[in-house]
Design a protein around this motif. Structure first.
Motif, PDB file in Angstrom:
ATOM      1  N   MET A 194       0.823  -1.199   0.000  1.00  0.00           N
ATOM      2  CA  MET A 194       0.000   0.000   0.000  1.00  0.00           C
ATOM      3  C   MET A 194       0.872   1.270   0.000  1.00  0.00           C
ATOM      4  O   MET A 194       0.466   2.281  -0.552  1.00  0.00           O
ATOM      5  CB  MET A 194      -0.928  -0.003   1.214  1.00  0.00           C
ATOM      6  CG  MET A 194      -1.946  -1.156   1.196  1.00  0.00           C
ATOM      7  SD  MET A 194      -2.807  -1.359  -0.373  1.00  0.00           S
ATOM      8  CE  MET A 194      -4.104  -0.217  -0.223  1.00  0.00           C
ATOM      9  N   LYS A 195       2.026   1.169   0.621  1.00  0.00           N
ATOM     10  CA  LYS A 195       2.923   2.330   0.652  1.00  0.00           C
ATOM     11  C   LYS A 195       3.338   2.741  -0.759  1.00  0.00           C
ATOM     12  O   LYS A 195       3.378   3.918  -1.085  1.00  0.00           O
ATOM     13  CB  LYS A 195       4.155   2.014   1.498  1.00  0.00           C
ATOM     14  CG  LYS A 195       5.071   3.208   1.706  1.00  0.00           C
ATOM     15  CD  LYS A 195       6.324   2.805   2.449  1.00  0.00           C
ATOM     16  CE  LYS A 195       6.181   3.160   3.890  1.00  0.00           C
ATOM     17  NZ  LYS A 195       7.438   2.968   4.636  1.00  0.00           N
ATOM     18  N   ASP A 196       3.612   1.748  -1.619  1.00  0.00           N
ATOM     19  CA  ASP A 196       4.013   2.036  -3.004  1.00  0.00           C
ATOM     20  C   ASP A 196       2.874   2.658  -3.801  1.00  0.00           C
ATOM     21  O   ASP A 196       3.084   3.527  -4.637  1.00  0.00           O
ATOM     22  CB  ASP A 196       4.476   0.768  -3.713  1.00  0.00           C
ATOM     23  CG  ASP A 196       5.823   0.289  -3.213  1.00  0.00           C
ATOM     24  OD1 ASP A 196       6.597   1.106  -2.710  1.00  0.00           O
ATOM     25  OD2 ASP A 196       6.079  -0.927  -3.326  1.00  0.00           O
ATOM     26  N   ARG A 197       1.655   2.195  -3.558  1.00  0.00           N
ATOM     27  CA  ARG A 197       0.504   2.657  -4.338  1.00  0.00           C
ATOM     28  C   ARG A 197      -0.013   4.026  -3.907  1.00  0.00           C
ATOM     29  O   ARG A 197      -0.683   4.691  -4.685  1.00  0.00           O
ATOM     30  CB  ARG A 197      -0.631   1.651  -4.252  1.00  0.00           C
ATOM     31  CG  ARG A 197      -0.282   0.365  -4.937  1.00  0.00           C
ATOM     32  CD  ARG A 197      -1.512  -0.382  -5.382  1.00  0.00           C
ATOM     33  NE  ARG A 197      -1.105  -1.525  -6.161  1.00  0.00           N
ATOM     34  CZ  ARG A 197      -0.899  -1.507  -7.460  1.00  0.00           C
ATOM     35  NH1 ARG A 197      -1.072  -0.416  -8.151  1.00  0.00           N
ATOM     36  NH2 ARG A 197      -0.519  -2.585  -8.095  1.00  0.00           N
ATOM     37  N   PHE A 198       0.282   4.436  -2.706  1.00  0.00           N
ATOM     38  CA  PHE A 198      -0.253   5.713  -2.233  1.00  0.00           C
ATOM     39  C   PHE A 198       0.841   6.697  -1.815  1.00  0.00           C
ATOM     40  O   PHE A 198       1.033   7.710  -2.478  1.00  0.00           O
ATOM     41  CB  PHE A 198      -1.255   5.482  -1.095  1.00  0.00           C
ATOM     42  CG  PHE A 198      -2.459   4.707  -1.548  1.00  0.00           C
ATOM     43  CD1 PHE A 198      -3.438   5.307  -2.315  1.00  0.00           C
ATOM     44  CD2 PHE A 198      -2.578   3.362  -1.254  1.00  0.00           C
ATOM     45  CE1 PHE A 198      -4.537   4.594  -2.771  1.00  0.00           C
ATOM     46  CE2 PHE A 198      -3.671   2.633  -1.699  1.00  0.00           C
ATOM     47  CZ  PHE A 198      -4.645   3.247  -2.452  1.00  0.00           C
ATOM     48  N   THR A 199       1.571   6.381  -0.759  1.00  0.00           N
ATOM     49  CA  THR A 199       2.544   7.337  -0.213  1.00  0.00           C
ATOM     50  C   THR A 199       3.642   7.664  -1.214  1.00  0.00           C
ATOM     51  O   THR A 199       3.850   8.831  -1.557  1.00  0.00           O
ATOM     52  CB  THR A 199       3.141   6.795   1.090  1.00  0.00           C
ATOM     53  OG1 THR A 199       2.077   6.475   1.990  1.00  0.00           O
ATOM     54  CG2 THR A 199       4.054   7.821   1.737  1.00  0.00           C
ATOM     55  N   GLU A 233       9.566  11.450 -13.607  1.00  0.00           N
ATOM     56  CA  GLU A 233       8.917  11.228 -14.903  1.00  0.00           C
ATOM     57  C   GLU A 233       8.201   9.882 -15.029  1.00  0.00           C
ATOM     58  O   GLU A 233       7.132   9.791 -15.617  1.00  0.00           O
ATOM     59  CB  GLU A 233       9.940  11.369 -16.030  1.00  0.00           C
ATOM     60  CG  GLU A 233       9.307  11.423 -17.381  1.00  0.00           C
ATOM     61  CD  GLU A 233      10.275  11.879 -18.452  1.00  0.00           C
ATOM     62  OE1 GLU A 233       9.895  11.780 -19.635  1.00  0.00           O
ATOM     63  OE2 GLU A 233      11.384  12.329 -18.135  1.00  0.00           O
ATOM     64  N   TYR A 234       8.804   8.823 -14.476  1.00  0.00           N
ATOM     65  CA  TYR A 234       8.193   7.502 -14.558  1.00  0.00           C
ATOM     66  C   TYR A 234       8.090   6.895 -13.165  1.00  0.00           C
ATOM     67  O   TYR A 234       8.951   7.116 -12.316  1.00  0.00           O
ATOM     68  CB  TYR A 234       9.026   6.556 -15.436  1.00  0.00           C
ATOM     69  CG  TYR A 234       9.058   6.949 -16.884  1.00  0.00           C
ATOM     70  CD1 TYR A 234       8.028   6.587 -17.744  1.00  0.00           C
ATOM     71  CD2 TYR A 234      10.116   7.682 -17.404  1.00  0.00           C
ATOM     72  CE1 TYR A 234       8.054   6.947 -19.082  1.00  0.00           C
ATOM     73  CE2 TYR A 234      10.152   8.051 -18.733  1.00  0.00           C
ATOM     74  CZ  TYR A 234       9.121   7.679 -19.565  1.00  0.00           C
ATOM     75  OH  TYR A 234       9.147   8.040 -20.885  1.00  0.00           O
ATOM     76  N   TYR A 235       7.069   6.097 -12.982  1.00  0.00           N
ATOM     77  CA  TYR A 235       6.896   5.356 -11.735  1.00  0.00           C
ATOM     78  C   TYR A 235       6.446   3.953 -12.111  1.00  0.00           C
ATOM     79  O   TYR A 235       5.498   3.789 -12.882  1.00  0.00           O
ATOM     80  CB  TYR A 235       5.858   6.036 -10.839  1.00  0.00           C
ATOM     81  CG  TYR A 235       5.780   5.446  -9.456  1.00  0.00           C
ATOM     82  CD1 TYR A 235       6.863   5.531  -8.591  1.00  0.00           C
ATOM     83  CD2 TYR A 235       4.636   4.801  -9.017  1.00  0.00           C
ATOM     84  CE1 TYR A 235       6.801   4.996  -7.317  1.00  0.00           C
ATOM     85  CE2 TYR A 235       4.575   4.264  -7.744  1.00  0.00           C
ATOM     86  CZ  TYR A 235       5.654   4.360  -6.904  1.00  0.00           C
ATOM     87  OH  TYR A 235       5.601   3.822  -5.639  1.00  0.00           O
ATOM     88  N   VAL A 236       7.156   2.952 -11.582  1.00  0.00           N
ATOM     89  CA  VAL A 236       6.850   1.555 -11.914  1.00  0.00           C
ATOM     90  C   VAL A 236       6.558   0.811 -10.618  1.00  0.00           C
ATOM     91  O   VAL A 236       7.349   0.863  -9.677  1.00  0.00           O
ATOM     92  CB  VAL A 236       8.038   0.887 -12.651  1.00  0.00           C
ATOM     93  CG1 VAL A 236       7.725  -0.561 -12.974  1.00  0.00           C
ATOM     94  CG2 VAL A 236       8.384   1.662 -13.917  1.00  0.00           C
ATOM     95  N   ILE A 237       5.427   0.141 -10.596  1.00  0.00           N
ATOM     96  CA  ILE A 237       5.080  -0.719  -9.466  1.00  0.00           C
ATOM     97  C   ILE A 237       5.208  -2.157  -9.942  1.00  0.00           C
ATOM     98  O   ILE A 237       4.540  -2.572 -10.893  1.00  0.00           O
ATOM     99  CB  ILE A 237       3.654  -0.442  -8.959  1.00  0.00           C
ATOM    100  CG1 ILE A 237       3.535   0.995  -8.455  1.00  0.00           C
ATOM    101  CG2 ILE A 237       3.283  -1.447  -7.858  1.00  0.00           C
ATOM    102  CD1 ILE A 237       2.136   1.395  -8.031  1.00  0.00           C
TER     103      ILE A 237
END
Length: 69
Positions: free
Chosen positions: A1-6, A17-21
Protein backbone atom coordinates in the motif's frame (compact mmCIF):
# COMPACT_ATOMS: atom_id res chain seq x y z
CA UNK A 1 0.00 0.00 0.00
CA UNK A 2 2.92 2.33 0.65
CA UNK A 3 4.01 2.04 -3.00
CA UNK A 4 0.50 2.66 -4.34
CA UNK A 5 -0.25 5.71 -2.23
CA UNK A 6 2.54 7.34 -0.21
CA UNK A 7 5.46 6.89 -2.62
CA UNK A 8 3.21 7.43 -5.63
CA UNK A 9 2.10 10.83 -4.32
CA UNK A 10 5.61 11.87 -3.28
CA UNK A 11 7.16 10.97 -6.63
CA UNK A 12 4.32 12.61 -8.53
CA UNK A 13 4.68 15.83 -6.51
CA UNK A 14 8.44 15.82 -7.16
CA UNK A 15 7.82 15.37 -10.90
CA UNK A 16 9.60 12.03 -11.27
CA UNK A 17 8.92 11.23 -14.90
CA UNK A 18 8.19 7.50 -14.56
CA UNK A 19 6.90 5.36 -11.73
CA UNK A 20 6.85 1.56 -11.91
CA UNK A 21 5.08 -0.72 -9.47
CA UNK A 22 6.34 -4.30 -9.66
CA UNK A 23 4.37 -7.17 -8.15
CA UNK A 24 6.85 -10.08 -7.80
CA UNK A 25 4.21 -12.63 -6.83
CA UNK A 26 2.05 -12.06 -9.92
CA UNK A 27 5.07 -11.14 -12.09
CA UNK A 28 3.36 -7.98 -13.23
CA UNK A 29 4.54 -4.39 -13.64
CA UNK A 30 2.45 -1.25 -13.93
CA UNK A 31 4.17 1.68 -15.64
CA UNK A 32 3.05 5.25 -15.05
CA UNK A 33 4.28 8.37 -16.86
CA UNK A 34 3.99 11.93 -15.63
CA UNK A 35 1.67 13.95 -17.91
CA UNK A 36 0.48 17.44 -16.93
CA UNK A 37 1.82 16.89 -13.38
CA UNK A 38 -0.21 13.69 -12.90
CA UNK A 39 0.68 10.05 -13.37
CA UNK A 40 -1.12 8.22 -16.16
CA UNK A 41 -0.82 4.45 -16.43
CA UNK A 42 0.75 3.85 -19.84
CA UNK A 43 0.87 0.07 -19.67
CA UNK A 44 0.77 -3.04 -17.57
CA UNK A 45 3.04 -5.92 -18.51
CA UNK A 46 4.62 -9.18 -17.55
CA UNK A 47 6.90 -9.70 -20.55
CA UNK A 48 6.92 -6.65 -22.83
CA UNK A 49 9.77 -4.31 -23.59
CA UNK A 50 8.94 -0.75 -22.54
CA UNK A 51 10.77 2.33 -23.81
CA UNK A 52 11.65 4.97 -21.22
CA UNK A 53 12.66 8.34 -22.72
CA UNK A 54 14.50 10.09 -19.93
CA UNK A 55 15.92 12.90 -22.07
CA UNK A 56 17.39 13.45 -25.52
CA UNK A 57 20.52 11.47 -24.74
CA UNK A 58 19.06 8.79 -22.48
CA UNK A 59 16.54 6.30 -23.78
CA UNK A 60 16.11 2.85 -22.28
CA UNK A 61 14.35 -0.19 -23.72
CA UNK A 62 13.58 -2.31 -20.65
CA UNK A 63 12.51 -5.92 -21.16
CA UNK A 64 10.36 -6.89 -18.18
CA UNK A 65 10.52 -10.60 -19.03
CA UNK A 66 14.18 -10.55 -17.94
CA UNK A 67 13.47 -9.65 -14.30
CA UNK A 68 11.42 -12.70 -13.36
CA UNK A 69 13.65 -15.48 -12.14
Amino acid sequence: MKDRFTKYQIYESQKVEYYVIVEPESKNAEIFELKDNNYIKITETKNDTVKFDLDEDCKIDFNFSEIWI
